[in-house]
Design a protein around this motif. Structure first.
Motif, mmCIF file in Angstrom:
data_model
loop_
_atom_site.group_PDB
_atom_site.id
_atom_site.type_symbol
_atom_site.label_atom_id
_atom_site.label_comp_id
_atom_site.label_asym_id
_atom_site.label_seq_id
_atom_site.Cartn_x
_atom_site.Cartn_y
_atom_site.Cartn_z
ATOM 1 N N ASP A 33 4.717 5.063 -13.555
ATOM 2 C CA ASP A 33 3.656 6.192 -12.642
ATOM 3 C C ASP A 33 4.165 7.130 -11.699
ATOM 4 O O ASP A 33 3.416 7.727 -10.865
ATOM 5 C CB ASP A 33 2.533 5.973 -13.034
ATOM 6 N N LEU A 34 4.544 6.102 -10.191
ATOM 7 C CA LEU A 34 4.774 6.607 -8.841
ATOM 8 C C LEU A 34 6.398 6.767 -8.452
ATOM 9 O O LEU A 34 7.784 6.450 -9.080
ATOM 10 C CB LEU A 34 4.825 4.760 -8.324
ATOM 11 N N LEU A 81 1.333 -0.582 0.106
ATOM 12 C CA LEU A 81 0.404 0.401 0.010
ATOM 13 C C LEU A 81 0.739 1.124 -0.152
ATOM 14 O O LEU A 81 1.703 1.377 0.502
ATOM 15 C CB LEU A 81 -0.934 -0.165 1.085
ATOM 16 N N VAL A 82 0.781 1.979 -1.204
ATOM 17 C CA VAL A 82 1.775 3.083 -1.019
ATOM 18 C C VAL A 82 1.090 4.353 -0.631
ATOM 19 O O VAL A 82 0.146 4.679 -1.410
ATOM 20 C CB VAL A 82 1.981 3.512 -2.330
ATOM 21 N N LEU A 83 1.670 5.412 0.650
ATOM 22 C CA LEU A 83 0.770 6.202 0.835
ATOM 23 C C LEU A 83 1.926 8.034 0.205
ATOM 24 O O LEU A 83 2.584 7.353 0.014
ATOM 25 C CB LEU A 83 0.659 6.320 2.228
ATOM 26 N N GLU A 84 1.015 8.506 0.378
ATOM 27 C CA GLU A 84 2.042 9.890 0.121
ATOM 28 C C GLU A 84 0.804 11.121 0.692
ATOM 29 O O GLU A 84 -0.326 11.329 0.341
ATOM 30 C CB GLU A 84 1.971 9.963 -1.290
ATOM 31 N N GLU A 85 1.253 11.683 1.687
ATOM 32 C CA GLU A 85 0.869 12.825 2.027
ATOM 33 C C GLU A 85 -0.917 12.595 3.145
ATOM 34 O O GLU A 85 -1.826 12.970 2.417
ATOM 35 C CB GLU A 85 0.432 14.553 0.998
ATOM 36 N N SER A 109 4.492 -6.831 -6.873
ATOM 37 C CA SER A 109 5.180 -6.710 -8.414
ATOM 38 C C SER A 109 4.630 -6.063 -9.257
ATOM 39 O O SER A 109 5.310 -5.661 -10.814
ATOM 40 C CB SER A 109 5.773 -8.774 -8.818
ATOM 41 N N ASP A 110 3.658 -6.180 -9.222
ATOM 42 C CA ASP A 110 2.596 -4.923 -10.190
ATOM 43 C C ASP A 110 3.054 -3.294 -9.421
ATOM 44 O O ASP A 110 3.646 -2.725 -11.021
ATOM 45 C CB ASP A 110 1.404 -5.360 -9.829
ATOM 46 N N VAL A 111 2.942 -3.279 -8.204
ATOM 47 C CA VAL A 111 2.683 -1.947 -8.062
ATOM 48 C C VAL A 111 4.305 -1.353 -8.442
ATOM 49 O O VAL A 111 4.665 -0.608 -8.634
ATOM 50 C CB VAL A 111 2.507 -1.379 -6.914
ATOM 51 N N ARG A 116 -2.741 10.046 1.179
ATOM 52 C CA ARG A 116 -3.564 9.458 0.714
ATOM 53 C C ARG A 116 -3.137 7.444 0.157
ATOM 54 O O ARG A 116 -1.754 7.765 -0.142
ATOM 55 C CB ARG A 116 -3.940 10.481 -0.619
ATOM 56 N N GLN A 117 -4.126 7.194 -0.777
ATOM 57 C CA GLN A 117 -3.365 6.055 -1.099
ATOM 58 C C GLN A 117 -2.997 6.457 -2.255
ATOM 59 O O GLN A 117 -3.560 7.089 -3.157
ATOM 60 C CB GLN A 117 -4.122 5.118 -0.627
ATOM 61 N N MET A 118 -1.670 5.950 -2.829
ATOM 62 C CA MET A 118 -1.562 5.843 -3.972
ATOM 63 C C MET A 118 -1.510 5.515 -5.582
ATOM 64 O O MET A 118 -1.959 4.702 -5.988
ATOM 65 C CB MET A 118 0.090 6.769 -4.112
#
Lengths: 363, 230
Positions: free
Chosen positions: A230-231, A209-213, A223-225, A215-217
């Motif tokens: 684009d991240l 789970l990627v978070l930034e400020e 392997s997919d993420v 929010r989840q990005m």
């Protein structure tokens, strides 16, 4: 969507005084290691503390395996949630020895623990010789290992780990990483693992789970993420892909091991004492992949994979492009200069050979 | 070296100090906990009230307590309706007065110990299935042990050393309110310097040993040997 009983549903909204906001809605698997990833200040620790019940968000709905931990009517306090928690820095009780700290958890575990399980944990984290020491007689890494054991002995439904390696220096980190890998392979307990280190993700995580400020990005299998360019966290210099493969052959003379990643796609990697049949994870960074139009046998590079160009995109660096390649059923990214791409005539559909300069073996 | 009257004064002083210390540990702990953790507006005022005996002359405190506990004071009327009678010039009157007078010496070390724990041990305990009470008794109290020890010793010693409040509230009744400090005062008034000397020297020795103990706790609490020597 998985069955109701088999995931973690989370919806959180939180406003802190210092204008920090958390606004997350996600479904996480309740198995394997889920990494909560983001730069510092992205809200990943706050997310974990909300999961644990140590922080109370204004709006929160948390369902773990069909059990409600928080809703508009209910807020289970931390001590009623079936969690184990490993804090970022030393959190052992100073007045108790390592043994005493473990006993503290044993006395409060949901079910009585068999001696076998206790011994397994002690063995897994290499604690046998440390049991009689007090926290201030242990190194940072040792303390963290005791803390992990303590969190496991409470027999949690989920283990929450808040950057357990962040407070350690590089050598201590390397000392503890093998224990974490073993933990992941041996125990079936699901782990939520907060980290800002891509290295740790590629080594342990199955889901991310990627978070930034706040929010989840992004959210999905690692392997997919990780191969998403684009991240911003995974683009540019860090772009790469994660492959898994089975060891099919060992060449002891050359200290190399051959792994099969997809049918008929083989990679030679450094032999670190692996066993044939073992599954390994490798990370191939785009900057370590170069392209040739025909198979070049006059090179020192061992790994040459036939591939087809799937896409060509601009890199953050204006002089570079990212070439997405299909390699049997796997995908691979090469980061090369615009000039080379132009001279080689790289375009979608072209057949090329990807030369992998180095393969980072992660576990 | 000591006369029978001296021994009786010493025994009374010891009994008073022990009672006051026990009462203060029970009473002071929740106050210290509240002061250490609250974000309420009342933290300042309450903290100041607790600390008042540090700066006020004991006579001021004793004077107001004498009035409050007297026949026309609110405490006095209460004790009379309860059938206890009047507290001034009694052992229990001294206990109550001493509790107030020694309050800061017990509350502040415990409060400091609680504050220096921080939030983390409480959170760790919560993630190990400890409810609030269990957390307090199984984690907070043992971790704050140096603070409790210091508080008990200071509370005890300070009660032993009080004079002004005793004189205002307790007077000078043998076996009831005549503690060592009052006994010494009596000897000096009667010009019996020899007897005053022996009691005074004993007090000095006691105070020195007590303070040595307090500093020992402060130093040891920073090392693991402190926890090992349980």
């Amino acid at each position: 969507m998985g069955s109701v009983e088999n995931d973690i549903k989370v919806q959180l909204k939180l406003n802190k005084q210092n204008s920090f906001r958390l606004d997350i809605e996600c479904h996480l698997p309740i198995q394997g290691v889920t990494a909560i990833f983001g730069p510092s200040g992205s809200g990943k620790t706050t997310f974990l503390r909300c999961m644990a019940g140590l922080e109370r968000p204004e709006v929160g709905n948390i369902n773990v395996a069909g059990e409600c931990w928080q809703s508009s009517e209910l807020f289970l306090p931390a001590y009623q949630r079936a969690i184990g928690y490993v804090f970022q820095e030393a959190s052992l009780f100073e007045h108790l020895s390592a043994q005493g700290n473990l006993q503290f958890a044993l006395n409060r575990a949901a079910d009585p623990i068999s001696d076998l399980f206790f011994d397994e944990i002690i063995d897994l984290l290499g604690l046998k010789k440390l049991l009689n020491r007090y926290p201030n007689e242990l190194s940072g890494g040792e303390r963290q290992r005791v803390a992990i054991a303590r969190a496991l002995l409470i027999q949690p439904q989920i283990l929450l780990m808040d950057e357990p390696l962040a407070s350690l220096d590089q050598s201590r980190r390397e000392e503890i990483i093998p224990y974490l890998s073993k933990l992941r392979k041996t125990l079936s307990i699901p782990i939520l693992y907060v980290t800002h280190s891509i290295d740790e993700i590629v080594q342990f995580a199955d889901y991310i789970l990627v978070l930034e400020e706040g929010r989840q990005m992004a959210e999905g299998p690692v392997s997919d993420v990780l191969s998403r360019s684009d991240l911003s966290a995974f683009s540019g210099y860090n772009t790469g892909c994660l492959w898994e493969g089975k060891v099919v052959e060992r060449s002891e003379d050359w200290h190399l091991a051959k792994i099969e990643c997809f049918s008929d796609v083989f990679l030679w990697v450094k032999d670190t004492g692996v066993e044939v049949g073992e599954t390994l994870r490798v990370r191939i960074l785009a900057r370590d992949v170069s392209l040739t139009l025909s198979e070049d046998n006059s090179t020192s590079i061992l790994n040459k994979l036939p591939a087809k160009v799937a896409d060509v995109t601009d890199d953050q660096d204006v002089g570079m492009v990212l070439v997405q390649l299909d390699c049997e059923s796997g995908s691979l990214t090469a980061r090369i200069t615009k000039r080379s791409a132009n001279e080689l005539g790289i375009s979608v559909g072209a057949n090329v050979f990807a030369q992998v300069k180095s393969v980072a073996l992660v576990c | 070296m000591f006369s029978a009257a001296d021994w009786s004064a010493i025994a009374l002083t010891f009994r008073l100090a022990l009672t006051v210390t026990i009462v203060l540990l029970i009473l002071g702990t929740p106050i210290a906990w509240w002061l250490a953790r609250t974000r309420s507006y009342w933290r300042g005022p309450v903290g100041a009230v607790v600390a008042l005996p540090l700066v006020l002359p004991p006579t001021v405190l004793g004077f107001y307590m004498l009035i409050a506990m007297g026949p026309n004071g609110p405490v006095g009327q209460l004790t009379q309706t309860l059938g206890i009678g009047l507290l001034p010039f009694s052992f229990w009157g001294l206990v109550i007065a001493s509790v107030f007078y020694s309050l800061p010496f017990v509350v502040q070390p415990i409060q400091n110990a609680f504050e220096s724990l921080g939030e983390r041990p409480l959170e760790v305990a919560a993630t190990l299935r400890c409810g609030p009470w269990e957390t307090f008794f199984c984690v907070v109290v043992p971790l704050a042990k140096p603070g409790f020890l210091t508080a008990a010793i200071l509370g005890f010693a300070h009660t032993v050393g009080e004079f002004g409040v005793v004189l205002m509230i307790g007077g000078n009744i043998p076996n009831e309110t005549r503690v060592v400090s009052v006994q010494i005062y009596d000897y000096v008034e009667a010009l019996e310097y020899g007897r005053a000397h022996s009691l005074s020297l004993a007090m000095i020795l006691f105070a020195f040993v007590v303070l040595l103990g307090v500093y020992g706790i402060r130093r040891n609490a920073k090392t693991s040997s402190f926890w090992k020597a349980r």
